[in-house]
Each structure stands twice: as C-alpha cells, then as structure tokens.
Design an enzyme around this catalytic site. Sequence first.
Site, PDB file in Angstrom:
ATOM      1  N   LYS A   1      44.872  33.342  32.284  1.00 48.79           N
ATOM      2  CA  LYS A   1      45.919  34.357  32.474  1.00 48.79           C
ATOM      3  C   LYS A   1      46.187  34.618  33.955  1.00 48.79           C
ATOM      4  O   LYS A   1      47.343  34.669  34.386  1.00 48.79           O
ATOM      5  CB  LYS A   1      45.483  35.653  31.778  1.00 48.79           C
ATOM      6  CG  LYS A   1      46.340  36.867  32.099  1.00 48.79           C
ATOM      7  CD  LYS A   1      45.836  38.089  31.378  1.00 48.79           C
ATOM      8  CE  LYS A   1      44.458  38.496  31.815  1.00 48.79           C
ATOM      9  NZ  LYS A   1      44.400  38.941  33.221  1.00 48.79           N
ATOM     10  N   THR A   2      45.129  34.792  34.739  1.00 50.66           N
ATOM     11  CA  THR A   2      45.297  35.076  36.167  1.00 50.66           C
ATOM     12  C   THR A   2      45.993  33.919  36.876  1.00 50.66           C
ATOM     13  O   THR A   2      46.856  34.128  37.737  1.00 50.66           O
ATOM     14  CB  THR A   2      43.925  35.351  36.814  1.00 50.66           C
ATOM     15  OG1 THR A   2      43.328  36.477  36.167  1.00 50.66           O
ATOM     16  CG2 THR A   2      44.069  35.648  38.301  1.00 50.66           C
TER      17      THR A   2
ATOM     18  N   ASP B   1      50.209  42.797  34.331  1.00 53.71           N
ATOM     19  CA  ASP B   1      48.975  42.171  33.855  1.00 53.71           C
ATOM     20  C   ASP B   1      48.329  43.051  32.777  1.00 53.71           C
ATOM     21  O   ASP B   1      48.474  44.281  32.794  1.00 53.71           O
ATOM     22  CB  ASP B   1      48.021  42.005  35.044  1.00 53.71           C
ATOM     23  CG  ASP B   1      46.758  41.249  34.686  1.00 53.71           C
ATOM     24  OD1 ASP B   1      46.785  40.455  33.728  1.00 53.71           O
ATOM     25  OD2 ASP B   1      45.736  41.433  35.374  1.00 53.71           O
ATOM     26  N   GLU B   2      47.619  42.445  31.837  1.00 56.04           N
ATOM     27  CA  GLU B   2      46.881  43.161  30.775  1.00 56.04           C
ATOM     28  C   GLU B   2      47.794  44.163  30.064  1.00 56.04           C
ATOM     29  O   GLU B   2      47.425  45.333  29.842  1.00 56.04           O
ATOM     30  CB  GLU B   2      45.652  43.880  31.350  1.00 56.04           C
ATOM     31  CG  GLU B   2      44.645  42.970  32.045  1.00 56.04           C
ATOM     32  CD  GLU B   2      43.783  42.170  31.094  1.00 56.04           C
ATOM     33  OE1 GLU B   2      44.102  42.139  29.891  1.00 56.04           O
ATOM     34  OE2 GLU B   2      42.798  41.567  31.546  1.00 56.04           O
TER      35      GLU B   2
ATOM     36  N   GLN C   1      43.234  41.429  22.093  1.00 57.79           N
ATOM     37  CA  GLN C   1      42.191  42.031  22.928  1.00 57.79           C
ATOM     38  C   GLN C   1      42.532  43.472  23.309  1.00 57.79           C
ATOM     39  O   GLN C   1      42.029  43.999  24.299  1.00 57.79           O
ATOM     40  CB  GLN C   1      41.976  41.188  24.191  1.00 57.79           C
ATOM     41  CG  GLN C   1      41.463  39.787  23.897  1.00 57.79           C
ATOM     42  CD  GLN C   1      41.085  39.029  25.150  1.00 57.79           C
ATOM     43  OE1 GLN C   1      40.096  39.330  25.810  1.00 57.79           O
ATOM     44  NE2 GLN C   1      41.897  38.034  25.496  1.00 57.79           N
TER      45      GLN C   1
ATOM     46  N   ARG D   1      33.516  36.230  24.377  1.00 59.04           N
ATOM     47  CA  ARG D   1      32.757  36.316  25.637  1.00 59.04           C
ATOM     48  C   ARG D   1      31.766  35.157  25.737  1.00 59.04           C
ATOM     49  O   ARG D   1      31.222  34.903  26.815  1.00 59.04           O
ATOM     50  CB  ARG D   1      31.945  37.623  25.724  1.00 59.04           C
ATOM     51  CG  ARG D   1      32.694  38.950  25.697  1.00 59.04           C
ATOM     52  CD  ARG D   1      33.829  39.020  26.653  1.00 59.04           C
ATOM     53  NE  ARG D   1      35.062  38.593  25.998  1.00 59.04           N
ATOM     54  CZ  ARG D   1      36.121  38.127  26.637  1.00 59.04           C
ATOM     55  NH1 ARG D   1      36.102  37.972  27.941  1.00 59.04           N
ATOM     56  NH2 ARG D   1      37.210  37.765  25.982  1.00 59.04           N
TER      57      ARG D   1
END
Length: 662
Positions: A48-49, A239-240, A270, A612
């Site tokens: 994503k980043t 973002d997010e 998420q 994770r």
Amino acid sequence: MTRPYVLNAPSRGKGTIDYASSLNDQQYAAVTSTPGAALVIAGAGSGKTRTLTYRVSWLLENGYAAEEILLLTFTNKAAREMLERVNTLLPGSTQHLWGGTFHSIGYRLLRRHAESLGFNKNFTMMDRDDQENLLGAIILRQEKHASYQHFPKANVLAEIMSLSMNTGQPLPLLLQERYRYFLDLEEQLQSVILHYHASKGENNMMDFDDLLTKTKELLLTTPHIAKNYQQQFRAILVDEYQDTNWLQASLVDLLAQEHGHLMVVGDDAQSIYSWRGANVNNMLDFPKRYPKAQFFPIKTNYRSVPQILNLANASILCNNNQFPKELHAVRPPYITQPALVALATNREQATFIAQRLEELHREGIPFSEMAVLYRAHYHSMEIQMELTRRGIPFFITSGLRFFEQAHVKDIAAMMKFTLNPRDEISFKRIIELFPGIGKKTAEALWKRVLQELQGSHQFEKLLNCKPPAKATREWKQLIQTLLELTQEENFPPPAIMIETIRIAFYEEIMKEKFSNYDARRDDLNTLFNYAQQFSDTSEFLAQLTLLGEQEEKTAYQEEQVTLSSIHQAKGLEWRAVFLVWLTEGMFPSARSFAQEHLIEEERRLFYVAVTRCKEELYLTYPEFRLNANYGEAFQKPSRFLLEINPSLYERWDVSKHHDSSY
C-alpha cells in the site's frame, strides 16, 4: 483588456521513473490512473505504501505542482516515510507538498485563518493534560450542586466529548449506546461541555479535536476560504481510509468538491477501530458518494506464505458487507499448514505457547520474530506468568504488564490494608482515589487512622475519622467493605476478597475514573480466576510481588517475544504468530453477539491477526476455563474456526508427558 497567462509546474524530467518495472500490474493501474475519484483496495501485505508513494511521484511528473497535492495520513511517521520515499525517487520534489496527519493539516489551516473563527492567530494548543485540567476545574466549580456528585473524572468526560464530535453522534445517543451508567447525568454533562467550549474561546485556546471540528467550521462558514483550498488541491490522497471517522471523511469530501480528484487507499477487511470512532461505511459507501469512481483492487501479497493466505481468505468470506477480495501469495508454499491446537485448560494453553516458543527459538527463529496476539489484554495474564516463570523475554505493546495496571494495584492495595492496617502505602493509594483527597489530606487522615486503629482490625473505629465532605460516601463504603471482609475470625480467601472489594467498593470508582470500564472489569474477573488457586491471601499477594520482580529482570532484553492485542498489532508482522483464546465470548467478544455489524468487525479482527503471520500460525483455545466466575466453564470453539474448511489447517493433539522416574 486582460490577457490570461498560466504558470506551469517546473519540469522534473518527465519519465525518469520506470513505473512499469517498479510496480506489479495492479499497483501500476492505480498509480497511473487518470485524474478523478478512485478507490484503491490494498489488501494486507500488498504494498500500500509503495502504491501511494509512486502515485505522488507520478502526479509530480505529470504536471502537478507539489503545493497542489494533499496527502493525508494517520501518523506523522507514515507521512514522513512516504515523503522521504518520494524524495528518493524525485529529489527535492516534496518541499511544498501538503503532507501529514488530518490534525496537522487542520492546524496549518487554522494558524492561517483563526481570526475568521473569532480566535487570535496566536491561539495556544492544549495538550491532553491541559484539557483535563480545564475540565476538572469546571467540574469542581459545578460540584457545589448536589446533582453533580459522583461525576465522571475529567479524562472520562474528555473521551466521551471527543467521541461525540468525531462520530457526529449527539451526546444522548452516545450515552445510550456506550455509557449507559451516565445517562442520568446527561443534563450536567451538557452543561460542563458548554462551559468548557466557552472557556476555550474566552482564553484563545484550542484542543486536539478542535483541529478537525474548527477546520470543518472554517470551510463551512467562510466560502471564499473553502473555495481557495478546494481550487488549490488538485489531487487529494488519503491513506488507511478504512480508519477514517465521520468527521475526517466529511472534511475530505469538502476539500475535494472542486476537482473531484480524490484517491482513497485502504482495506475494508482491516477496519477494526469502530470503538474509537472509525466507520467502515466511509469506504463501503465511497462508490455511492462518487458514482464515477475508478476501482483498483491490489491483491498480491508479499508477506505471507500461501497456507496463511488461504486461511485468511476463507475467514473473511463470511462477512456480507465488504468488497470481495482474495489475496494471492508471491512466496512459495511453506513446509507446514497452520496449526489448530485445542488445549484442556487455559493454563495448559499458556504452557503450550511457552514450550513452543522455546522450541521455535531453538530451531532458529529469533524471539523478536514471534508474537502472541489476543482479542483483549486480560487474555494474556496466564501467558505472561508462564513466560516469566520460564525466563522467556517478552514485551507488551498492548499496555502495562497485567499486575502493573492501576486497577489491579488498587484492588491489591485494598487487600493489603485489610490484612495489615499499618500499611501506610496501601491506605494512601486507596483514599487518594476519593474526590477531594490529595497527598496532604491523605497524610492527615493516615495519622488519625494510626491513632484510632493502633494496628488492630477494629475498622468500625474509622467512623471517628472525618474525611472531606466530598469523600463522605466513598469513606463509608470503604469502612463497610473492610468490616465485611473481617467479620469472620479468619480472612476470606483471595478470590472472595477480590469479588467483595470490586462489587462493594471499587465498581463505582472504576466507572467514574476510567473510560474503558468494561475492559478493566474483565481484567478483574481474570484476577479473580487466577486467585481461585490460592486459599491464603498473604500467599497470593506475595506471589504478585514475586512475579513483578521477575518481570523486571526480563523487561529490557533486546530480543523479546511480542505480546500484543490485535488492535495494537495492525501494520506489524512476524514469522510465527500465536492467536489465542479462540472461544465464543472471548473472540468474538460476547459484547458483539447482539449485532451483526459488530460480529463482522470481530471477523475482520481475526483476519488482521492471521495476516500478521509470515510462516507459522498457531490457533489455540482452551476447552475448559478453570475457575470461571461467570457463564459456562466449558468453552465453545470460536465461530471463526468453525467457518474455515478443516483442509486449511492441521489439528494438533496435545497430551501430557508423564516422567516414568516419578
């Protein structure tokens, strides 16, 4: 006569970045998309980043000036990381770019335009301590009225106030849904809040929430200022986005009105922070608010092996409200399947985890690459104790170690004073919980208590001691509880003491003192369960002290196992993950049973925990909960386990080894 003239963005050597070779096909499609509304669903571990970083670079290389780009993040660290990456790709390109958290961007706007809202441009910012001090002063002034007795502490009121502003929920509705025990104080709460806001205005001060509420007010009440920024920001990136609340999403929509060039990036699967105001519907309803929005799913996962992703994909399928997605692994298959491990008891669960951590460490996995994840902090108590006993180094991201928490220490202090009326430290800890009692008053009261009791357990003599008027109720409850605990010849066992103290004395204090009362009550239920194995209270208290000392010895080792709530673990990753207490009522939480949208968030939480993990996943639960003081002792496996096809994991049959030498 006028002649129009356009200033072009300085050339940065368009085409210097090879986007096609730097990105996978899904990332490339999002990064090079045409201007307009765009929804990017970036699955766990999908880069994503990287996608956002290259999108900013692409805009800069395609005629956008830095000051025309607004990049909104949730942490300063995320903003810095992205801007540094862009600067690596295009040196010196981000100097004038508007990048930062929602609150930092709001602060920047308010510094420029505070006078439009009736504030001086040199307004001061209040931190959380300042906010609580001001609220505390207002509550103190109001408490002369009888109806303000037993009011929530300033920190609790600050949480309620903040949640109301960020979710757009009126105070009565918020109290009804989350703080029912304060419903009868609604009028008084409203009065304190009004006085608080008035005081801020009079003193030219703003708090953290004002950075968003006042920014929105600025844009709504001064159309010329709003128009200026709506025209300036030709491209907005968020973002997010799944973590935005009502206030943040409405601010973004306001700023995007002119150009409609808004790219939001996140993963609805998420979205796990509704308890602090996040609203997954901001993402799910994005196509309704922006009907022409482009849709870009990014599903290639670089973190986990296929076996982990297969289980994660299966787990999230049962949610109805979502954008369907299926993560695909880049990594080759692993040597083992995820493990489903049913243990006889909660203590055996802790033993299994500790033993397996030691084995994995011997096999070459560093402790720092292993984590134990849980739904709630109190689920970790027995695991903490077992790791401490074995000398396995660990640290906790989800808060203090269990026995170091304030509410646990408060209960322990009450137990200590019951046993030993000469315990000055414990007595002062207890009475400093009372309204109107500080260190000076506590010292004076202690001298009187010493004089009255003279080390005896004749606690009825405490009625001769007069506390401040504000603390009269609490003082009487304290004495009544002490008398109840000492009415028999021998002291009751520690579990009975804990339950008596909680119900008769500490319950109301918890509601008024802590904003997360429910979680702390669960902690005390767990402490009660642990205490059931002791018959002697002195021995129980001694064990708490010894465990604390052992914890200190392992607290600062460099290589440590991570113990974390799943909420705190989001964004992190480990080679081996233990996901514990997978039983109905624990995970999913019993409080989620009543509403489907809450169960769906619990399922997203399970999905976040699974993703994770890079390689080795252990899903554990006890079949029997020892010494449970509520509900059934037998535990049902979590529905999240039953929903998964058994072919996606292997069951471990755990048995106890009996040494033949005994």
